[in-house]
Design a protein around this motif. Structure first.
Motif, PDB file in Angstrom:
ATOM      1  N   PRO A 134      -2.167  -3.513  -3.257  1.00 52.27           N
ATOM      2  CA  PRO A 134      -2.059  -3.960  -4.650  1.00 52.27           C
ATOM      3  C   PRO A 134      -1.589  -5.400  -4.790  1.00 52.27           C
ATOM      4  N   THR A 147      -4.192   8.035   0.816  1.00 52.21           N
ATOM      5  CA  THR A 147      -3.939   6.683   0.322  1.00 52.21           C
ATOM      6  C   THR A 147      -3.858   6.748  -1.197  1.00 52.21           C
ATOM      7  N   LYS A 148      -2.740   6.300  -1.744  1.00 48.73           N
ATOM      8  CA  LYS A 148      -2.553   6.328  -3.197  1.00 48.73           C
ATOM      9  C   LYS A 148      -2.772   4.960  -3.834  1.00 48.73           C
ATOM     10  N   ARG A 149      -2.376   3.902  -3.141  1.00 46.46           N
ATOM     11  CA  ARG A 149      -2.618   2.520  -3.600  1.00 46.46           C
ATOM     12  C   ARG A 149      -2.962   1.704  -2.360  1.00 46.46           C
ATOM     13  N   TRP A 150      -3.943   0.829  -2.497  1.00 48.92           N
ATOM     14  CA  TRP A 150      -4.368   0.049  -1.344  1.00 48.92           C
ATOM     15  C   TRP A 150      -4.250  -1.441  -1.650  1.00 48.92           C
ATOM     16  N   HIS A 161      -7.028  -6.212  -4.162  1.00 51.84           N
ATOM     17  CA  HIS A 161      -6.845  -5.920  -5.591  1.00 51.84           C
ATOM     18  C   HIS A 161      -7.755  -6.818  -6.430  1.00 51.84           C
ATOM     19  N   SER A 191       0.851  -1.191   0.000  1.00 51.85           N
ATOM     20  CA  SER A 191       0.000   0.000   0.000  1.00 51.85           C
ATOM     21  C   SER A 191       0.886   1.240   0.000  1.00 51.85           C
ATOM     22  N   GLU A 192       0.408   2.326  -0.603  1.00 51.14           N
ATOM     23  CA  GLU A 192       1.202   3.553  -0.684  1.00 51.14           C
ATOM     24  C   GLU A 192       0.409   4.731  -0.146  1.00 51.14           C
TER      25      GLU A 192
END
Length: 125
Positions: free
Chosen positions: A81, A76-79, A86, A67-68
């Protein structure tokens, strides 16, 4: 308001990440292209220390599941992945917003940072 000294700025060059404790809370502190930012040092998924992760541009990457989170805003930019989230997000209809916020937080806590006399400082204000 509590404030702590983290380290001399020259010990936190661009791209470096460290941790600090401020008034009982851990902060992940990073130098993003010459600017210092701090966010909560705990991924909301399974509570991995984000300070053990690496920067991807301005984002801190969770060392456990990828996560990012944006160091500048906490967004939260990516959860997850690399996990089941995903797969589910691609195969299921969208979740109701109240449930998605519980399962996928939109942001994490940020802390105020400054550099005083060459020393990185973080406050919980």
């Amino acid at each position: 308001m509590a404030e702590v000294e983290v380290c001399p700025l020259d010990e936190l060059p661009p791209g470096a990440v460290t941790a600090a404790e401020i008034d009982g809370a851990r902060a992940c502190v990073a130098n993003v292209h010459g600017e210092v930012f701090a966010v909560a040092d705990s991924c909301p998924h399974l509570f991995a220390n984000l300070s053990a992760g690496e920067l991807n541009g301005a984002n801190i990457v969770c060392p456990w599941h990828g996560s990012e989170f944006d160091m500048r805003t906490g967004a939260t930019k990516r959860w997850l992945p690399d996990g089941i989230w995903h797969i589910l997000s691609r195969t299921m209809p969208p979740l109701p917003s109240f449930l998605e916020e519980k399962l996928k937080p939109s942001r994490i806590r940020t802390f105020r940072t400054c550099v005083v006399d060459g020393v990185v400082r973080v406050s919980d204000e």
